[in-house]
Design a protein around this motif. Structure first.
Motif, PDB file in Angstrom:
ATOM      1  N   SER A   1       0.461  -5.958  -4.193  1.00  0.00           N
ATOM      2  CA  SER A   1       1.119  -7.171  -3.711  1.00  0.00           C
ATOM      3  C   SER A   1       2.619  -6.969  -3.513  1.00  0.00           C
ATOM      4  CB  SER A   1       0.839  -8.340  -4.647  1.00  0.00           C
ATOM      5  OG  SER A   1       1.068  -7.962  -5.978  1.00  0.00           O
ATOM      6  N   ILE A  41       5.045  -6.173  -5.383  1.00  0.00           N
ATOM      7  CA  ILE A  41       6.017  -6.590  -6.381  1.00  0.00           C
ATOM      8  C   ILE A  41       6.778  -5.371  -6.874  1.00  0.00           C
ATOM      9  CG2 ILE A  41       6.256  -7.537  -8.704  1.00  0.00           C
ATOM     10  CD1 ILE A  41       3.750  -9.253  -7.955  1.00  0.00           C
ATOM     11  N   LYS A  72       7.182  -0.928  -6.358  1.00  0.00           N
ATOM     12  CA  LYS A  72       6.891   0.171  -5.437  1.00  0.00           C
ATOM     13  C   LYS A  72       6.127   1.276  -6.142  1.00  0.00           C
ATOM     14  CE  LYS A  72       9.755  -0.576  -1.703  1.00  0.00           C
ATOM     15  NZ  LYS A  72       9.389  -0.451  -0.312  1.00  0.00           N
ATOM     16  N   PRO A  73       5.247   1.953  -5.446  1.00  0.00           N
ATOM     17  CA  PRO A  73       4.571   3.098  -6.067  1.00  0.00           C
ATOM     18  C   PRO A  73       5.533   4.269  -6.193  1.00  0.00           C
ATOM     19  CG  PRO A  73       3.931   2.921  -3.778  1.00  0.00           C
ATOM     20  CD  PRO A  73       4.803   1.730  -4.070  1.00  0.00           C
ATOM     21  N   GLY A 120       2.142   8.257  -3.165  1.00  0.00           N
ATOM     22  CA  GLY A 120       0.966   7.763  -2.483  1.00  0.00           C
ATOM     23  C   GLY A 120       1.272   6.677  -1.485  1.00  0.00           C
ATOM     24  N   VAL A 141      -0.345   2.879   0.530  1.00  0.00           N
ATOM     25  CA  VAL A 141      -1.328   1.806   0.652  1.00  0.00           C
ATOM     26  C   VAL A 141      -1.218   1.222   2.045  1.00  0.00           C
ATOM     27  CG1 VAL A 141      -2.068  -0.439  -0.209  1.00  0.00           C
ATOM     28  CG2 VAL A 141      -1.063   1.201  -1.787  1.00  0.00           C
ATOM     29  N   ILE A 162       2.532   0.337   2.346  1.00  0.00           N
ATOM     30  CA  ILE A 162       3.355   0.437   1.144  1.00  0.00           C
ATOM     31  C   ILE A 162       3.552   1.901   0.806  1.00  0.00           C
ATOM     32  CG2 ILE A 162       3.495  -0.142  -1.301  1.00  0.00           C
ATOM     33  CD1 ILE A 162       1.492  -2.420  -0.679  1.00  0.00           C
ATOM     34  N   LYS A 163       4.811   2.299   0.685  1.00  0.00           N
ATOM     35  CA  LYS A 163       5.097   3.693   0.335  1.00  0.00           C
ATOM     36  C   LYS A 163       6.221   3.729  -0.679  1.00  0.00           C
ATOM     37  CE  LYS A 163       5.188   5.187   4.704  1.00  0.00           C
ATOM     38  NZ  LYS A 163       5.310   6.048   5.878  1.00  0.00           N
ATOM     39  N   PRO A 164       6.351   4.829  -1.376  1.00  0.00           N
ATOM     40  CA  PRO A 164       7.474   4.924  -2.315  1.00  0.00           C
ATOM     41  C   PRO A 164       8.785   4.779  -1.563  1.00  0.00           C
ATOM     42  CG  PRO A 164       5.967   6.760  -2.616  1.00  0.00           C
ATOM     43  CD  PRO A 164       5.527   6.048  -1.388  1.00  0.00           C
ATOM     44  N   GLN A 165       9.779   4.250  -2.257  1.00  0.00           N
ATOM     45  CA  GLN A 165      11.082   4.120  -1.603  1.00  0.00           C
ATOM     46  C   GLN A 165      11.803   5.453  -1.640  1.00  0.00           C
ATOM     47  OE1 GLN A 165      13.484   0.885  -2.863  1.00  0.00           O
ATOM     48  NE2 GLN A 165      15.324   1.688  -1.911  1.00  0.00           N
ATOM     49  N   SER A 221       8.923 -10.697 -11.390  1.00  0.00           N
ATOM     50  CA  SER A 221       7.867  -9.810 -11.872  1.00  0.00           C
ATOM     51  C   SER A 221       6.471 -10.288 -11.506  1.00  0.00           C
ATOM     52  CB  SER A 221       7.985  -9.625 -13.388  1.00  0.00           C
ATOM     53  OG  SER A 221       7.843 -10.872 -14.011  1.00  0.00           O
ATOM     54  N   TYR A 246       5.777 -11.438  -4.807  1.00  0.00           N
ATOM     55  CA  TYR A 246       6.592 -10.709  -3.845  1.00  0.00           C
ATOM     56  C   TYR A 246       7.315 -11.686  -2.932  1.00  0.00           C
ATOM     57  CZ  TYR A 246       8.128  -8.362   0.238  1.00  0.00           C
ATOM     58  OH  TYR A 246       8.920  -7.931   1.257  1.00  0.00           O
ATOM     59  N   ARG A 294      13.868 -10.045  -2.313  1.00  0.00           N
ATOM     60  CA  ARG A 294      14.666 -10.390  -3.495  1.00  0.00           C
ATOM     61  C   ARG A 294      16.028 -10.975  -3.152  1.00  0.00           C
ATOM     62  NH1 ARG A 294      10.177 -10.657  -5.885  1.00  0.00           N
ATOM     63  NH2 ARG A 294       9.285  -8.734  -6.661  1.00  0.00           N
ATOM     64  N   VAL A 317      20.551  -6.921 -14.009  1.00  0.00           N
ATOM     65  CA  VAL A 317      19.157  -6.585 -14.302  1.00  0.00           C
ATOM     66  C   VAL A 317      19.110  -5.398 -15.252  1.00  0.00           C
ATOM     67  CG1 VAL A 317      17.025  -5.689 -13.301  1.00  0.00           C
ATOM     68  CG2 VAL A 317      18.273  -7.501 -12.142  1.00  0.00           C
ATOM     69  N   LYS A 318      20.010  -4.459 -15.032  1.00  0.00           N
ATOM     70  CA  LYS A 318      20.005  -3.243 -15.811  1.00  0.00           C
ATOM     71  C   LYS A 318      20.900  -3.349 -17.045  1.00  0.00           C
ATOM     72  CE  LYS A 318      19.826   1.620 -14.651  1.00  0.00           C
ATOM     73  NZ  LYS A 318      20.278   2.598 -13.670  1.00  0.00           N
ATOM     74  N   ALA A 345      13.922  -2.059  -5.601  1.00  0.00           N
ATOM     75  CA  ALA A 345      12.560  -1.594  -5.847  1.00  0.00           C
ATOM     76  C   ALA A 345      12.242  -1.539  -7.332  1.00  0.00           C
ATOM     77  CB  ALA A 345      12.362  -0.221  -5.217  1.00  0.00           C
ATOM     78  N   ALA A 355      11.418  -5.334 -10.542  1.00  0.00           N
ATOM     79  CA  ALA A 355      10.222  -5.858 -11.215  1.00  0.00           C
ATOM     80  C   ALA A 355       9.860  -5.014 -12.440  1.00  0.00           C
ATOM     81  CB  ALA A 355       9.049  -5.899 -10.243  1.00  0.00           C
ATOM     82  N   ASP A 356      10.192  -3.721 -12.404  1.00  0.00           N
ATOM     83  CA  ASP A 356       9.827  -2.847 -13.521  1.00  0.00           C
ATOM     84  C   ASP A 356      10.780  -3.004 -14.687  1.00  0.00           C
ATOM     85  OD1 ASP A 356       7.985  -1.923 -11.775  1.00  0.00           O
ATOM     86  OD2 ASP A 356       9.080  -0.102 -11.259  1.00  0.00           O
ATOM     87  N   VAL A 357      12.018  -3.336 -14.367  1.00  0.00           N
ATOM     88  CA  VAL A 357      13.068  -3.250 -15.367  1.00  0.00           C
ATOM     89  C   VAL A 357      13.406  -4.612 -15.959  1.00  0.00           C
ATOM     90  CG1 VAL A 357      15.482  -2.644 -15.666  1.00  0.00           C
ATOM     91  CG2 VAL A 357      14.015  -1.207 -14.271  1.00  0.00           C
ATOM     92  N   ILE A 358      13.236  -5.653 -15.159  1.00  0.00           N
ATOM     93  CA  ILE A 358      13.770  -6.967 -15.523  1.00  0.00           C
ATOM     94  C   ILE A 358      13.126  -7.504 -16.800  1.00  0.00           C
ATOM     95  CG2 ILE A 358      12.185  -8.527 -14.335  1.00  0.00           C
ATOM     96  CD1 ILE A 358      14.819  -9.785 -13.127  1.00  0.00           C
TER      97      ILE A 358
END
Ligand SMILES: Nc1ncnc2c1ncn2[C@@H]1O[C@H](COP(=O)(O)OP(=O)(O)OP(=O)(O)O)[C@@H](O)[C@H]1O
Ligand SMILES: [Mg+2]
Lengths: 422, 284
Positions: free
Chosen positions: A86, A88, A90-91, A94, A96, B19-22, B123, B126, B129, B192-193, B278, B281-284
């Protein structure tokens, strides 16, 4: 090709161990670091960061209109997968491809503001979930209807009961109409009636031909709703098949490292008395296969005892005691509990006997089954609670076929008993 | 009402979203921002509504705050310290500067907290942001509009004639908003950090206020330092306001330097924000 909704290729997601705490450093700490070891800092060698893969090389394809369940233990990576799908997060590696708009429901009521009225929150939450104002306006009455909170529409939601709050929140989400719907464990909230309503709604969504990805710990719900099922463990895809039942069974029983707990073998030649030597105690299925350490409650199983008698004695009794996880005794049972003609034969030498424990009789949880034996009314050979040979069995899921009962009930037993008009 | 349940099928080949890595620089994704404009307005509206619903005095805060500050400044700096005000009555001289300043300070404080304050949204759903800090800057405009009415009253009271210079006011207003947003982008993403940003902000705004000619006139600064003074972008904004409304102050190189600084802060803030986005969402 055209009927694909989601294609996931070699998807991996790396997280830092310790999660948020490890990252939410303060400015001061960062500054201190740069002072205390400035050279390393300048060369970019910060403290090594421990990481792990929450998703590890996952690939799969989902067709349009398919409802797919995702199961796995806590921390397996299910929510992480949904978060990547969704957008939220990033990978790390890989890719998607999504062939359609995605709406995700990782939580009901995200963005609800307690000071705002139910009406305002419907618009706000709808927009947050990706609906346009026109879309929400068009469905407003349906949403209110579904939630059943008409009377309180203009009351700030801080005055709602938690049930009303959840119902309103789910009502908004239930009226999303994306091509792909991604739902995390949101049914865990609310009462049984509400859960049923939600399941029904999700079923409708799937029937309309939308693609649904649905994470749940509720195996019944998965079986009811989905056409196929993904099992994730430690971030890896273990299983993806339309044979949902076998995926679930494999998930519940699959861990071979724990298999030993359902059998005890007298490898040290202990517990020997003048008449009896226990050889093994095992939990098996109908055909004698050893049970995994965890089973659902919907199949019968057997307690099997092997032993050796030095001589025949009519007073010899053998059986088991069963305890719940908090140590409460459920019952004892012996080979001599029925009329005499039904007793198994126990002659001098080795014997193998077993006794069935019916399905849907025990409750969910860990059970200890302990071998007991005696010379009736004379002496204990294996006295209950004296560190006798024992095995463990976890029962999880499969509690009933009722749409309203799928979680553990209070009490030592959870028999499914029939009710009738009388 | 009929429910058509139209399901678009995206035929062969092209996925709608990939969707790909940044890697490296993130694209600005302005299209995405535009698609979510309704959310931007709803979030702004929510902030405004909640703020006015929760406070007893509601909208009058927007008036009281600059008025009281003006009163205090008038007594301390106008009466006691007798700071020169370029021949303009001191109260309106400082009030004109307080408007953009309070807009800036309020928006800056709001936006620096915005991401962390919306943890749950970040978190769990989507959306671009950028919407969050932008939405937190806009409510300040409502307060601004209200106190601007008061200012209009004061202009009439002090019989200060309007000139065509007032046409440039929207530009200076835009500059004030942009500088708040620029700093807000930096601080919200840093927050955030590094959570201690929130302790820094109150000091920062306090010092910044004294570095800005709000209570005093920019003409106090020696001419040779004037351009350097423009490095504080709010100096340019405040000078611009006084110039457009009161006819005092000068719009010269200083303002241009402020504009350049704002542009620089804004672009770098945006870049930093998009780079770190990017991981929010992981850190917040
Ligand atoms: N932001 C984060 N930072 C670091 N680690 C994280 C973060 N989010 C999740 N994790 C870790 O990643 C792993 C997978 O988490 P995830 O939430 O996907 O599990 P799950 O399968 O949804 O579990 P559950 O059934 O309990 O919901 C867990 O070990 C979790 O602690
Ligand atoms: Mg989860």
């Amino acid at each position: 090709m055209s009927d694909i909704a989601i294609r996931v290729e070699n998807l991996s997601k790396e997280y830092r161990i310790g999660g948020k705490q490890a990252v939410n450093r303060t400015f001061r700490e960062t500054l201190l670091d740069s002072f205390s070891s400035p050279i390393r800092w300048m060369r970019g060698e910060r403290k090594p960061i421990e990481t792990f893969w929450a998703l590890n090389d996952i690939s799969f394809e989902i067709k349009q209109g398919e409802a797919v369940g995702i199961i796995g233990r806590n921390g397996a990576g299910k929510s992480t997968l949904l978060k990547v799908l969704s957008r939220i997060t990033k990978p790390t590696k890989g890719r998607v491809d999504l062939y359609g708009r995605v709406a995700s429901l990782l939580e009901v009521g995200t963005g609800f503001h307690s000071e705002l009225s139910g009406r305002d929150n419907i618009y706000l939450n709808g927009a947050i979930l990706g609906m346009s104002r026109r879309e929400i306006g068009g469905k407003f009455d349906e949403i209110v209807d579904f939630s059943g909170v008409e009377k309180f529409l203009d009351t700030p939601v801080k005055h709602y009961s938690s049930g009303m709050y959840v119902r309103l929140a789910f009502a908004v989400a239930a009226h999303l109409e994306p091509e792909i719907l991604v739902v995390d464990e949101v049914l865990a909230v609310g009462d049984a009636e509400f859960q049923k309503k939600c399941l029904g709604k999700m079923g409708d969504v799937a029937k309309q031909g939308r693609t649904v990805l649905f994470v749940s710990h509720n195996m019944n719900a998965i079986e009811q709703l989905c056409k196929s099922c993904i099992h994730i463990n430690h971030g890896r895809l273990i299983n993806f098949s339309s044979d949902i039942h076998s995926v679930i069974v494999d998930y519940l029983f699959g861990d071979p490292s724990e298999k030993s707990s359902t059998i005890w073998i007298n490898s040290e030649n202990s517990y020997i008395s003048k008449i009896f030597k226990p050889i093994s105690l095992a939990l098996t299925d109908e055909s004698g296969n050893l049970l995994p350490s965890t089973i659902p409650n919907n199949s019968d199983f057997y307690v099997a005892i092997e032993g050796e008698l030095a001589f025949k004695d009519p007073a010899f009794t053998v059986g088991y005691a069963i305890y719940s996880e908090d140590g409460a005794l459920l019952y004892w049972t012996y080979n001599i509990d029925t009329t005499e003609d039904l007793w198994p034969l126990l002659n001098e030498g080795k014997f193998k006997i077993r006794s069935k424990i019916p399905h849907r009789f025990l409750n969910e949880g860990v059970h200890k089954i302990e071998m007991i034996a005696s010379l009736h009314f004379r002496e204990w050979l294996l006295e209950p609670g004296h560190n006798n040979p024992s095995v463990l069995l976890t029962i999880h899921g499969g509690l009933s076929d009722s749409p309203l009962w799928f979680i553990r009930r209070p009490g030592l037993l959870a028999p499914v008993l029939k009710w009738e008009n009388w | 009402m009929t429910n058509k349940n139209v399901i678009t099928t995206y035929s062969a080949g092209e996925p709608l979203i990939t969707i790909k890595p940044q890697q490296g620089w993130a694209a600005l994704e302005l299209g995405d921002l535009w698609r979510y404009r309704e959310l931007l307005f709803l979030l702004t509206w929510r902030d405004i509504k909640v703020r006015y619903a929760q406070t007893v005095l509601g909208a009058s805060w927007a008036v009281l705050q600059p008025l009281l500050t003006m009163a205090i400044f008038s007594v301390i700096f106008g009466q006691l310290a007798k700071l020169p005000s370029d021949g303009i009555p001191y109260p309106i001289f400082t009030f004109t500067a307080l408007l953009p300043w309070q807009l800036f300070a309020f928006s800056l404080t709001n936006s620096s907290q915005s991401l962390v304050g919306s943890q749950n949204l970040v978190s769990k759903v989507y959306f671009p942001r950028l919407i969050i800090p932008i939405a937190s800057v806009l409510p300040g405009l409502v307060d601004f509009a209200i106190s601007f009415l008061v200012l209009t009253g004061m202009l009439v009271y002090y019989q200060i004639p309007l000139t065509t210079r007032i046409l440039s006011l929207p530009l200076f207003l835009l500059l004030a908003v942009m500088s708040a947003l620029a700093v807000g982008l930096w601080l919200s993403a840093l927050n955030v950090k590094y959570r201690d940003i929130r302790y820094v902000v109150p000091f920062m705004t306090l010092f910044w206020q004294y570095a800005t000619p709000v209570a005093y006139s920019a003409s106090l600064i020696p001419e040779k330092w004037r351009l350097l003074y423009g490095l504080n972008p709010m100096t340019g904004v405040v000078e611009g306001f006084r110039w457009a409304l009161l006819g005092s102050g000068k719009v010269d190189g200083l303002v241009w330097i402020s504009i350049v600084i704002i542009a620089f802060l804004f672009i770098s803030g945006l870049t930093y924000f998009k780079r770190t986005e990017a991981t929010f969402a992981d850190v917040i």
